[in-house]
Motif scaffolding. Structure first.
Motif, mmCIF file in Angstrom:
data_model
loop_
_atom_site.group_PDB
_atom_site.id
_atom_site.type_symbol
_atom_site.label_atom_id
_atom_site.label_comp_id
_atom_site.label_asym_id
_atom_site.label_seq_id
_atom_site.Cartn_x
_atom_site.Cartn_y
_atom_site.Cartn_z
ATOM 1 N N SER A 222 0.858 -1.182 0.000
ATOM 2 C CA SER A 222 0.000 0.000 0.000
ATOM 3 C C SER A 222 0.895 1.233 0.000
ATOM 4 O O SER A 222 1.462 1.599 1.032
ATOM 5 N N ALA A 223 1.013 1.880 -1.142
ATOM 6 C CA ALA A 223 1.893 3.046 -1.252
ATOM 7 C C ALA A 223 1.421 4.188 -0.357
ATOM 8 O O ALA A 223 2.239 4.907 0.233
ATOM 9 N N ALA A 224 0.108 4.362 -0.256
ATOM 10 C CA ALA A 224 -0.414 5.442 0.576
ATOM 11 C C ALA A 224 -0.007 5.253 2.038
ATOM 12 O O ALA A 224 0.428 6.201 2.708
ATOM 13 N N LEU A 225 -0.127 4.022 2.535
ATOM 14 C CA LEU A 225 0.274 3.771 3.924
ATOM 15 C C LEU A 225 1.785 3.865 4.093
ATOM 16 O O LEU A 225 2.267 4.308 5.144
ATOM 17 N N ASP A 226 2.554 3.461 3.089
ATOM 18 C CA ASP A 226 4.006 3.622 3.172
ATOM 19 C C ASP A 226 4.369 5.080 3.401
ATOM 20 O O ASP A 226 5.215 5.409 4.245
ATOM 21 N N LEU A 227 3.738 5.978 2.646
ATOM 22 C CA LEU A 227 4.009 7.409 2.800
ATOM 23 C C LEU A 227 3.535 7.914 4.163
ATOM 24 O O LEU A 227 4.233 8.707 4.813
ATOM 25 N N ALA A 228 2.381 7.450 4.607
ATOM 26 C CA ALA A 228 1.893 7.840 5.932
ATOM 27 C C ALA A 228 2.856 7.382 7.020
ATOM 28 O O ALA A 228 3.101 8.099 8.003
ATOM 29 N N TYR A 229 3.443 6.194 6.843
ATOM 30 C CA TYR A 229 4.389 5.668 7.831
ATOM 31 C C TYR A 229 5.697 6.463 7.837
ATOM 32 O O TYR A 229 6.337 6.594 8.887
ATOM 33 N N VAL A 230 6.108 6.980 6.696
ATOM 34 C CA VAL A 230 7.267 7.882 6.684
ATOM 35 C C VAL A 230 6.932 9.139 7.481
ATOM 36 O O VAL A 230 7.724 9.604 8.308
ATOM 37 N N LEU B 225 -0.662 8.555 -4.472
ATOM 38 C CA LEU B 225 0.382 9.438 -3.971
ATOM 39 C C LEU B 225 -0.109 10.747 -3.348
ATOM 40 O O LEU B 225 0.554 11.292 -2.464
ATOM 41 N N ALA B 226 -1.235 11.260 -3.824
ATOM 42 C CA ALA B 226 -1.610 12.646 -3.530
ATOM 43 C C ALA B 226 -1.638 12.959 -2.037
ATOM 44 O O ALA B 226 -0.997 13.913 -1.575
ATOM 45 N N ALA B 227 -2.379 12.171 -1.269
ATOM 46 C CA ALA B 227 -2.500 12.453 0.163
ATOM 47 C C ALA B 227 -1.170 12.246 0.885
ATOM 48 O O ALA B 227 -0.769 13.042 1.743
ATOM 49 N N GLY B 228 -0.474 11.177 0.530
ATOM 50 C CA GLY B 228 0.742 10.809 1.258
ATOM 51 C C GLY B 228 1.893 11.773 1.088
ATOM 52 O O GLY B 228 2.631 12.036 2.044
ATOM 53 N N ILE B 229 2.078 12.315 -0.117
ATOM 54 C CA ILE B 229 3.214 13.223 -0.296
ATOM 55 C C ILE B 229 3.010 14.505 0.502
ATOM 56 O O ILE B 229 3.978 15.081 1.028
ATOM 57 N N LEU B 230 1.759 14.958 0.641
ATOM 58 C CA LEU B 230 1.507 16.122 1.484
ATOM 59 C C LEU B 230 1.820 15.808 2.938
ATOM 60 O O LEU B 230 2.401 16.629 3.659
ATOM 61 N N MET B 231 1.472 14.604 3.393
ATOM 62 C CA MET B 231 1.730 14.238 4.787
ATOM 63 C C MET B 231 3.212 14.227 5.105
ATOM 64 O O MET B 231 3.630 14.675 6.172
ATOM 65 N N VAL B 232 4.005 13.697 4.179
ATOM 66 C CA VAL B 232 5.451 13.671 4.411
ATOM 67 C C VAL B 232 5.993 15.093 4.517
ATOM 68 O O VAL B 232 6.771 15.420 5.425
ATOM 69 N N LYS B 233 5.587 15.957 3.599
ATOM 70 C CA LYS B 233 6.057 17.346 3.630
ATOM 71 C C LYS B 233 5.639 18.040 4.917
ATOM 72 O O LYS B 233 6.431 18.765 5.532
ATOM 73 N N GLU B 234 4.388 17.825 5.328
ATOM 74 C CA GLU B 234 3.879 18.513 6.512
ATOM 75 C C GLU B 234 4.438 17.953 7.810
ATOM 76 O O GLU B 234 4.294 18.575 8.862
ATOM 77 N N SER B 235 5.085 16.798 7.743
ATOM 78 C CA SER B 235 5.709 16.231 8.945
ATOM 79 C C SER B 235 7.220 16.462 8.962
ATOM 80 O O SER B 235 7.929 15.905 9.794
ATOM 81 N N GLY B 236 7.710 17.275 8.040
ATOM 82 C CA GLY B 236 9.127 17.642 8.037
ATOM 83 C C GLY B 236 10.004 16.817 7.121
ATOM 84 O O GLY B 236 11.229 16.957 7.152
ATOM 85 N N GLY B 237 9.409 15.965 6.299
ATOM 86 C CA GLY B 237 10.186 15.138 5.378
ATOM 87 C C GLY B 237 10.303 15.758 3.998
ATOM 88 O O GLY B 237 9.797 16.860 3.749
ATOM 89 N N TYR B 238 10.964 15.028 3.112
ATOM 90 C CA TYR B 238 11.183 15.498 1.749
ATOM 91 C C TYR B 238 10.698 14.440 0.767
ATOM 92 O O TYR B 238 10.775 13.238 1.037
ATOM 93 N N VAL B 239 10.243 14.901 -0.393
ATOM 94 C CA VAL B 239 9.786 13.997 -1.441
ATOM 95 C C VAL B 239 10.287 14.479 -2.792
ATOM 96 O O VAL B 239 10.504 15.667 -3.009
#
Length: 266
Positions: free
Chosen positions: A194-202, A220-234
Motif C-alpha cells: 500500500s503506497a499510501a500507507l508507506d508514505l503515511a508511515y514515513v 500518492l496525492a495524500a501521502g506526499i503532502l503528509m510527508v512534507k507537513e511532517s518535516g520530510g522530503y519527497v
C-alpha cells in the motif's frame, strides 16, 4: 468517536474525514466477508473487487454533497468534471486491494484534494486499525489527534525503508535493480503493498523512507503532502517534483533524504 475526531479541524478536513470513515465502515464489513466478494481480474496482480466500487460510490456521494462542483479523479471511475475545475478530489477507495482480498489488514482509503497545481489536504484511513492520518497544507500532519514528525534517525544502517516494486513481471528486473542498491546499506526493507500507507508511515516516523515505481496520482496525492507537513522530503525518480505525473516517489526524513537520493535517483 467521529465527533471527537473532528474537533479542532478545518471544515474542509472534517468533510474529508467523514467521507473516508463512512467508506472505511463499508470496507470493514466487506473485509469480514472477503471470501464471498465477487472479484474480477483486471490484469496480473491488479484486481478490482465489489468493495472498491462500493467505497468509491460512498466517497463520491459524500464529497459531492459537501462540496458540489468539485471535480474528481478516481481509480475505478476515472475523471469526473466539475463546475469548479480548480478543485479536484483525488480518490483511491481501496489502496492495498491485493492485501484486502487475501485477508491481510494492510489497506486504506486515500483521499487528496488538489487546488490548481498543488495538493492542499489529504486523508489516509486504515479502518481495521482505526488509524486516521490527515494533513492540511501549512497546518501539519496528524495521526488521529497526535502531531506527526518524521523519524530522527540519521544513519542508513539504522533505516527501515519501504519499497513499492510493481507486480508486473516485465518490471522485475527494474525492481531488483533498485532493491539491490539498498541491500546491505539499510537496516531493512519492507514491501507492504500500500503506497499510501508507506508514505503515511514515513510521515509518522515508522519508516525512514520509501521508494515506489509505477504508481498513479491517487496512490500518492495524500501521502506526499503528509510527508512534507511532517518535516520530510519527497521527489520523483529523477529528483524532481513531477511526482503525480511521473508515478514515482522517493520520500524520506530530513536526515536521510540526500543519502537515499544518491542510491536511488537516476
Amino acid at each position: 468517536m467521529l465527533t471527537a475526531r473532528l474537533t479542532g479541524r478545518s471544515a474542509l478536513v472534517n468533510v474529508m474525514v467523514a467521507a473516508v470513515e463512512k467508506a472505511g465502515r463499508a470496507l470493514t464489513r466487506d473485509f469480514g466477508e472477503v471470501e464471498h466478494l465477487q472479484v474480477s481480474r483486471k490484469g496480473l496482480g491488479d484486481f478490482v473487487s465489489t468493495a472498491d466500487h462500493r467505497a468509491e460510490k460512498i466517497l463520491i456521494q459524500e464529497l459531492t454533497k459537501a462540496r458540489p462542483g468539485y471535480a474528481f479523479l478516481l481509480e475505478e471511475t476515472g475523471a469526473i468534471e466539475g463546475t469548479d475545475p480548480e478543485h479536484c478530489w483525488i480518490v483511491d477507495p481501496l489502496d492495498g486491494t491485493l492485501n484486502f482480498l487475501h485477508g491481510i489488514p494492510q489497506f486504506c482509503v486515500s483521499l487528496g484534494l488538489k487546488k490548481g497545481n498543488e495538493i492542499i489536504a489529504g486523508v489516509i484511513y486504515n479502518p481495521i486499525l482505526d488509524e486516521l492520518y490527515w494533513a492540511e497544507k501549512g497546518k501539519g500532519a496528524f495521526l488521529n489527534q497526535r502531531r506527526l514528525r518524521v523519524s530522527g534517525r540519521r544513519h542508513l544502517d539504522e533505516a527501515l525503508v519501504a519499497i513499492g516494486t510493481p507486480y508486473r513481471h516485465q518490471d522485475d528486473e527494474n525492481a531488483i535493480n533498485y532493491t539491490s542498491r539498498l541491500a546491505g546499506k539499510v537496516a531493512g526493507m519492507r514491501r507492504f503493498g500500500s503506497a499510501a500507507l508507506d508514505l503515511a508511515y514515513v510521515a509518522a516516523g515508522k519508516f525512514e523512507g520509501c521508494f515506489a515505481l509505477n504508481l498513479k496520482s491517487w496512490d500518492l496525492a495524500a501521502g506526499i503532502l503528509m510527508v512534507k507537513e511532517s518535516g520530510g522530503y519527497v521527489c520523483d525518480a529523477k529528483g524532481g517534483q513531477n511526482i503525480l505525473d511521473s508515478g514515482t516517489v522517493l520520500a524520506a526524513n530530513d536526515h536521510l533524504f540526500e543519502s537515499l537520493s544518491k542510491l536511488l535517483i537516476c
